[in-house]
Design an enzyme around this catalytic site. Structure first.
Site, PDB file in Angstrom:
ATOM      1  N   ARG A  77       0.833  -1.193   0.000  1.00 31.02           N
ATOM      2  CA  ARG A  77       0.000   0.000   0.000  1.00 31.02           C
ATOM      3  C   ARG A  77       0.871   1.247   0.000  1.00 31.02           C
ATOM      4  O   ARG A  77       1.981   1.237   0.524  1.00 31.02           O
ATOM      5  CB  ARG A  77      -0.893   0.021   1.244  1.00 31.02           C
ATOM      6  CG  ARG A  77      -2.133  -0.846   1.145  1.00 31.02           C
ATOM      7  CD  ARG A  77      -3.011  -0.734   2.373  1.00 31.02           C
ATOM      8  NE  ARG A  77      -2.331  -1.218   3.557  1.00 31.02           N
ATOM      9  CZ  ARG A  77      -1.723  -0.459   4.449  1.00 31.02           C
ATOM     10  NH1 ARG A  77      -1.749   0.853   4.338  1.00 31.02           N
ATOM     11  NH2 ARG A  77      -1.113  -0.993   5.486  1.00 31.02           N
ATOM     12  N   TYR A 205      -1.521  -3.612  -7.027  1.00 30.07           N
ATOM     13  CA  TYR A 205      -1.245  -4.447  -5.863  1.00 30.07           C
ATOM     14  C   TYR A 205      -2.235  -4.285  -4.712  1.00 30.07           C
ATOM     15  O   TYR A 205      -2.518  -3.170  -4.266  1.00 30.07           O
ATOM     16  CB  TYR A 205       0.170  -4.161  -5.336  1.00 30.07           C
ATOM     17  CG  TYR A 205       0.558  -5.128  -4.239  1.00 30.07           C
ATOM     18  CD1 TYR A 205       1.050  -6.387  -4.557  1.00 30.07           C
ATOM     19  CD2 TYR A 205       0.377  -4.804  -2.900  1.00 30.07           C
ATOM     20  CE1 TYR A 205       1.360  -7.293  -3.570  1.00 30.07           C
ATOM     21  CE2 TYR A 205       0.688  -5.715  -1.897  1.00 30.07           C
ATOM     22  CZ  TYR A 205       1.188  -6.957  -2.240  1.00 30.07           C
ATOM     23  OH  TYR A 205       1.501  -7.859  -1.256  1.00 30.07           O
ATOM     24  N   LYS A 214      -9.653  -2.379   1.685  1.00 34.03           N
ATOM     25  CA  LYS A 214      -9.338  -1.197   2.499  1.00 34.03           C
ATOM     26  C   LYS A 214     -10.161   0.016   2.070  1.00 34.03           C
ATOM     27  O   LYS A 214     -10.556   0.828   2.906  1.00 34.03           O
ATOM     28  CB  LYS A 214      -7.848  -0.883   2.417  1.00 34.03           C
ATOM     29  CG  LYS A 214      -6.944  -2.042   2.802  1.00 34.03           C
ATOM     30  CD  LYS A 214      -7.187  -2.525   4.206  1.00 34.03           C
ATOM     31  CE  LYS A 214      -6.338  -3.759   4.468  1.00 34.03           C
ATOM     32  NZ  LYS A 214      -6.297  -4.137   5.873  1.00 34.03           N
ATOM     33  N   HIS A 234     -10.457  -2.414  11.423  1.00 35.63           N
ATOM     34  CA  HIS A 234      -9.364  -3.265  10.927  1.00 35.63           C
ATOM     35  C   HIS A 234      -9.140  -4.385  11.950  1.00 35.63           C
ATOM     36  O   HIS A 234      -8.153  -4.387  12.677  1.00 35.63           O
ATOM     37  CB  HIS A 234      -8.107  -2.399  10.779  1.00 35.63           C
ATOM     38  CG  HIS A 234      -6.996  -3.044  10.017  1.00 35.63           C
ATOM     39  ND1 HIS A 234      -5.683  -2.633  10.150  1.00 35.63           N
ATOM     40  CD2 HIS A 234      -6.970  -4.044   9.105  1.00 35.63           C
ATOM     41  CE1 HIS A 234      -4.914  -3.364   9.353  1.00 35.63           C
ATOM     42  NE2 HIS A 234      -5.662  -4.223   8.714  1.00 35.63           N
ATOM     43  N   SER A 256      -1.362  -3.496  10.329  1.00 33.16           N
ATOM     44  CA  SER A 256      -0.960  -4.317   9.196  1.00 33.16           C
ATOM     45  C   SER A 256       0.336  -5.069   9.507  1.00 33.16           C
ATOM     46  O   SER A 256       1.289  -4.493  10.029  1.00 33.16           O
ATOM     47  CB  SER A 256      -0.736  -3.434   7.974  1.00 33.16           C
ATOM     48  OG  SER A 256      -1.915  -2.708   7.705  1.00 33.16           O
ATOM     49  N   CYS A 258       0.831  -7.352  11.752  1.00 31.94           N
ATOM     50  CA  CYS A 258       1.077  -7.525  13.184  1.00 31.94           C
ATOM     51  C   CYS A 258       0.305  -8.692  13.800  1.00 31.94           C
ATOM     52  O   CYS A 258       0.113  -8.745  15.021  1.00 31.94           O
ATOM     53  CB  CYS A 258       0.779  -6.229  13.938  1.00 31.94           C
ATOM     54  SG  CYS A 258       1.968  -4.942  13.523  1.00 31.94           S
ATOM     55  N   ASP A 283      -9.288  -9.834   8.887  1.00 30.80           N
ATOM     56  CA  ASP A 283      -8.760  -8.492   8.599  1.00 30.80           C
ATOM     57  C   ASP A 283      -9.756  -7.359   8.862  1.00 30.80           C
ATOM     58  O   ASP A 283      -9.341  -6.272   9.240  1.00 30.80           O
ATOM     59  CB  ASP A 283      -8.301  -8.424   7.134  1.00 30.80           C
ATOM     60  CG  ASP A 283      -7.375  -7.250   6.838  1.00 30.80           C
ATOM     61  OD1 ASP A 283      -6.424  -7.031   7.609  1.00 30.80           O
ATOM     62  OD2 ASP A 283      -7.605  -6.542   5.838  1.00 30.80           O
ATOM     63  N   ARG A 375       2.147 -12.223  -0.584  1.00 31.73           N
ATOM     64  CA  ARG A 375       0.873 -12.632   0.000  1.00 31.73           C
ATOM     65  C   ARG A 375       0.242 -13.792  -0.737  1.00 31.73           C
ATOM     66  O   ARG A 375       0.564 -14.077  -1.884  1.00 31.73           O
ATOM     67  CB  ARG A 375      -0.099 -11.444  -0.027  1.00 31.73           C
ATOM     68  CG  ARG A 375       0.424 -10.264   0.810  1.00 31.73           C
ATOM     69  CD  ARG A 375      -0.647  -9.540   1.520  1.00 31.73           C
ATOM     70  NE  ARG A 375      -0.060  -8.540   2.414  1.00 31.73           N
ATOM     71  CZ  ARG A 375      -0.568  -8.225   3.599  1.00 31.73           C
ATOM     72  NH1 ARG A 375      -1.654  -8.815   4.031  1.00 31.73           N
ATOM     73  NH2 ARG A 375       0.011  -7.320   4.358  1.00 31.73           N
TER      74      ARG A 375
HETATM   75  P1  GTP Z   1      -2.341  -7.555   7.421  1.00 31.87           P
HETATM   76  O1  GTP Z   1      -2.863  -8.620   6.511  1.00 31.87           O
HETATM   77  O2  GTP Z   1      -1.237  -6.747   6.814  1.00 31.87           O
HETATM   78  O3  GTP Z   1      -3.423  -6.660   7.965  1.00 31.87           O
HETATM   79  O4  GTP Z   1      -1.582  -8.278   8.637  1.00 31.87           O
HETATM   80  P2  GTP Z   1      -1.984  -9.260   9.817  1.00 31.87           P
HETATM   81  O5  GTP Z   1      -2.276  -8.453  11.030  1.00 31.87           O
HETATM   82  O6  GTP Z   1      -3.001 -10.245   9.388  1.00 31.87           O
HETATM   83  O7  GTP Z   1      -0.595  -9.979  10.102  1.00 31.87           O
HETATM   84  P3  GTP Z   1      -0.165 -11.530  10.033  1.00 31.87           P
HETATM   85  O8  GTP Z   1      -1.002 -12.412  10.904  1.00 31.87           O
HETATM   86  O9  GTP Z   1      -0.062 -11.904   8.616  1.00 31.87           O
HETATM   87  O10 GTP Z   1       1.287 -11.501  10.700  1.00 31.87           O
HETATM   88  C1  GTP Z   1       2.333 -10.787  10.165  1.00 31.87           C
HETATM   89  C2  GTP Z   1       3.654 -11.165  10.773  1.00 31.87           C
HETATM   90  O11 GTP Z   1       3.595 -11.236  12.188  1.00 31.87           O
HETATM   91  C3  GTP Z   1       4.132 -12.530  10.294  1.00 31.87           C
HETATM   92  O12 GTP Z   1       5.490 -12.431   9.927  1.00 31.87           O
HETATM   93  C4  GTP Z   1       3.978 -13.411  11.509  1.00 31.87           C
HETATM   94  O13 GTP Z   1       4.905 -14.452  11.519  1.00 31.87           O
HETATM   95  C5  GTP Z   1       4.159 -12.436  12.668  1.00 31.87           C
HETATM   96  N1  GTP Z   1       3.423 -12.880  13.877  1.00 31.87           N
HETATM   97  C6  GTP Z   1       2.098 -13.173  13.940  1.00 31.87           C
HETATM   98  N2  GTP Z   1       1.749 -13.569  15.189  1.00 31.87           N
HETATM   99  C7  GTP Z   1       2.883 -13.512  15.937  1.00 31.87           C
HETATM  100  C8  GTP Z   1       3.171 -13.786  17.313  1.00 31.87           C
HETATM  101  O14 GTP Z   1       2.314 -14.179  18.107  1.00 31.87           O
HETATM  102  N3  GTP Z   1       4.456 -13.592  17.719  1.00 31.87           N
HETATM  103  C9  GTP Z   1       5.429 -13.158  16.854  1.00 31.87           C
HETATM  104  N4  GTP Z   1       6.658 -12.991  17.339  1.00 31.87           N
HETATM  105  N5  GTP Z   1       5.197 -12.898  15.557  1.00 31.87           N
HETATM  106  C10 GTP Z   1       3.936 -13.065  15.095  1.00 31.87           C
HETATM  107  C1  SPV Z   2      -2.902  -4.434   5.219  1.00 28.86           C
HETATM  108  O1  SPV Z   2      -1.937  -3.795   4.775  1.00 28.86           O
HETATM  109  O2  SPV Z   2      -3.424  -4.147   6.318  1.00 28.86           O
HETATM  110  C2  SPV Z   2      -3.446  -5.574   4.458  1.00 28.86           C
HETATM  111  C3  SPV Z   2      -2.906  -5.851   3.127  1.00 28.86           C
HETATM  112  O3  SPV Z   2      -4.338  -6.251   4.947  1.00 28.86           O
HETATM  113  S1  SPV Z   2      -3.559  -4.818   1.897  1.00 28.86           S
HETATM  114  O4  SPV Z   2      -4.789  -5.450   1.376  1.00 28.86           O
HETATM  115  O5  SPV Z   2      -2.563  -4.710   0.811  1.00 28.86           O
HETATM  116  O6  SPV Z   2      -3.875  -3.530   2.431  1.00 28.86           O
HETATM  117 MN    MN Z   3      -4.988  -5.483   6.962  1.00 33.63          MN
END
Ligand code: GTP
Ligand code: SPV
Ligand code: MN
Length: 590
Positions: A77, A205, A214, A234, A256, A258, A283, A375
């Site tokens: 983004r 993308y 979003k 979110h 994002s 996290c 999400d 992704r």
């Molecule tokens: P968006 O799709 O961008 O909104 O992100 P999201 O919040 O769904 O994040 P996602 O679950 O894909 O996690 C992103 C990163 O955080 C990855 O590299 C994971 O490995 C890491 N991660 C997730 N949960 C944990 C956790 O409990 N501990 C640690 N250390 N890392 C974590």
């Molecule tokens: C985020 O960035 O919080 C996502 C991925 O979930 S995107 O759809 O590219 O915004």
């Molecule tokens: Mn997101």
């Protein structure tokens, strides 16, 4: 018998007229109306392969799966190119980029004029939300990207289902997407809340172009929610089922990259035998008070657009199962046998592969094979732990709202807000280290209120006010918590094992919601008492470690309070007084 694909079958005049106007502007060779059928999917996928947009992966290992590389200048983004285009700059507020609507329309229409010559304009009608839900919204995205069409087909309920939900009404979100020449100088993602319209140009993308996600579900959605009395957030939504069959639903906002997808699909560890985690969404949550006085949430999406790196059988088993078929992979590494790979996947790195740019990669290479924001796009129906309620038009009743950032210091593993106003303050003052999900530097702490900094479609101070006002409309409000999976020790190692072990934190949270455990009062909120927090069977994590991870360092909190002030000063003119009072109380308690 074969029916011809791409034909307009709606009689909705508002829709037909708008598509005609946009086609006149963009001058495509052809207009293709999507119906969402399987035959259409096969035809468009084949076309995408022929045009080099998709690579067919090894169909024995990954049936129905395809691979895409985006332009290397276009992998996340772009917050600096994202605009809220409302009449008054104050309505967009100091945390958004703003353009006057007339200027924005002129600029974007000039860019789109004739931009689809020699190309096809795809009409993608879609639903955000289950059919028949009072919260569900209809959108129509016009795009010249087949990649967008095929992603939208997974991420939303797309085609015929949306047209029939729309009927003859003209109340649908109008989205126009043009790839142009995919150049950062001509990349704009513009939102027109007054017109329920989105125009996105110059990117191909993710969140920039899958307009239901979003742009509609969060930026326009937050504006609609403010007007109509609901919340567009979110947030992931999950259901916790106890061995006795009791189900509790929670929603959690993490910025994002996290951990939302991971938390939403969590597999409880051995210690929690018989417990189940069901995924409602990973999400986005739309939440509205229900007739029984509780807060109900739906997941408006139909698929997952999840971060690939770090996803493994160990860290996220359900995601790995979800992406074994009918999945699109973007910017991961491509193996010689037509399989995919990314850093953190199970097993050893491949001896060689093609990296996300298409260049030869070996374990000796300095760069990463998969882009950190690479992704997968996968249908939620592939998830073995998909909550049956994901299709329930009424949504699920939320017992707890969890806020959480990525913080190496300062923030404890878990605490509970004293009440709704304090919880709103906790969410409003959230900070988190930036990740690869947005273009720009990573690892820098910034304020990201409710994980909505890049997604709130209006003045952030008004958004806080809306959150405070919601309390009056919810008779039985969820309890509010803050978590931080990412606190580190002096050596830079994560203190908390995370992933499945987060079940321990979740267990305390739902026990608090059910009134089953105590807590002690600390300056930041209610903290778990050692005897109420289950550490049994957690190897290498002692009661002493628990104290360390819950520790409040006064020097760090002095800096934290000052850093919170920077956001509050920015928002000062409209900031609810409650936020100032909460800050004063916090400082007094510290
Ligand atoms: P968006 O799709 O961008 O909104 O992100 P999201 O919040 O769904 O994040 P996602 O679950 O894909 O996690 C992103 C990163 O955080 C990855 O590299 C994971 O490995 C890491 N991660 C997730 N949960 C944990 C956790 O409990 N501990 C640690 N250390 N890392 C974590
Ligand atoms: C985020 O960035 O919080 C996502 C991925 O979930 S995107 O759809 O590219 O915004
Ligand atoms: Mn997101």
């Amino acid at each position: 018998m074969t029916t011809e694909l791409g034909i307009c079958r709606t009689r909705n005049h508002a829709l037909i007229n708008w598509v005609d106007q946009m086609a006149e502007l963009c001058c495509p060779d052809r207009v293709f109306w999507c119906d969402g059928s399987l035959a259409e999917k096969d035809q468009l996928t084949e076309r995408a392969v022929q045009e080099g947009i998709l690579v067919r992966l090894n169909q024995e290992k990954l049936p129905g799966c395809y691979y895409h590389r985006s332009n290397p200048n276009d992998v996340a983004r772009v917050e600096q190119s994202t605009y809220i285009c409302c009449e008054s700059e104050e309505d967009a507020g100091p945390t958004n980029n703003w353009m006057p609507p007339a200027d924005a329309y002129q600029k974007l229409h000039n860019l789109c004029r004739g931009a689809m010559r020699g190309r096809v304009l795809y009409v993608v009608p879609y639903l955000m939300g289950p059919p028949g839900s009072p919260l569900t919204k209809v959108g129509v995205e016009l795009t010249d990207s087949l990649y967008v069409v095929l992603n939208m087909r997974i991420m939303t309920r797309m085609g015929e289902v949306a047209l029939s939900e729309l009927g003859e009404r003209d109340s649908f979100n109008r989205g126009l997407h043009c790839l142009l020449d995919v150049h950062p100088d001509r990349r704009f993602i513009c939102h027109f809340p007054q017109d329920n319209t989105i125009i996105s140009v110059g990117s191909g993308y993710g969140g920039n172009v899958l307009l239901g996600k979003k742009c509609l579900a969060l930026r326009i959605g937050s504006c609609l929610g403010r007007k109509e009395g609901w919340l567009a957030e979110h947030m992931l939504i999950l259901g916790v089922e106890s061995p006795g069959g009791e189900k509790t639903y929670v929603a959690a906002a993490f910025p994002s990259g996290c951990g939302k997808t991971n938390f939403a699909m969590m597999v409880p560890p051995e210690r929690f035998k018989g417990w189940k985690i069901w995924t409602v969404g990973d999400d986005i949550a739309w939440m509205k008070p229900g007739p029984d006085g509780r807060l109900y949430a739906i997941n408006p999406e139909n698929g997952y657009f999840g971060v690939a790196p770090g996803t493994s059988l160990q860290s996220n088993l359900n995601a790995m199962r979800t992406i074994t078929r009918d999945t699109l992979f973007t910017n991961v590494a491509l193996l010689p046998d037509g399989d995919v790979w990314w850093e953190g996947k199970d097993g050893r790195p491949p001896a060689e592969c093609l990296d996300w740019r298409g260049q030869r990669w070996t374990p000796e290479s300095k760069e990463k094979a998969a882009h950190p924001n690479s992704r997968f796009t996968a249908p939620m129906r592939n998830n073995p732990m998909l909550a049956p309620e994901a299709d329930n038009p009424q949504g699920v009743p939320i017992s707890a709202i969890i806020f959480g950032g990525r913080r190496a210091t300062t923030l404890p593993l878990v605490c509970e807000a004293f009440n709704w106003i304090h919880g709103v303050y906790m969410g409003a003052t959230m900070g988190s280290e930036t990740t690869a999900a947005a273009a720009g530097a990573t690892g820098q702490v910034r304020r990201d209120p409710m994980a909505m900094l890049p997604f709130c479609g209006y003045n952030m101070a008004h958004y806080f006010r809306h959150w405070l006002n919601m309390r009056k409309r919810i008779k039985y409000p969820p309890r509010i918590f803050n978590v931080n999976w990412f606190r580190k020790d002096e050596q830079g190692r994560f203190l908390w094992p995370g992933f499945g072990e987060n079940m321990r934190v979740l267990k305390w949270i739902i026990d608090r919601c059910q009134g089953r455990v105590g807590a002690h009062e600390m300056p930041l909120g209610w903290f778990p008492r050692a005897q109420d927090f289950d550490l049994e069977g957690l190897k290498g994590f002692t009661a002493q470690d628990f104290e360390t991870i819950q520790n409040i360092n006064l020097e760090e909190w002095r800096r934290e309070a000052l850093s919170q002030d920077e956001l509050f000063i920015k928002l000062y003119s409209y900031l609810p007084k409650e936020m100032i009072f909460q800050r004063e109380l916090l400082v007094a308690r510290l």
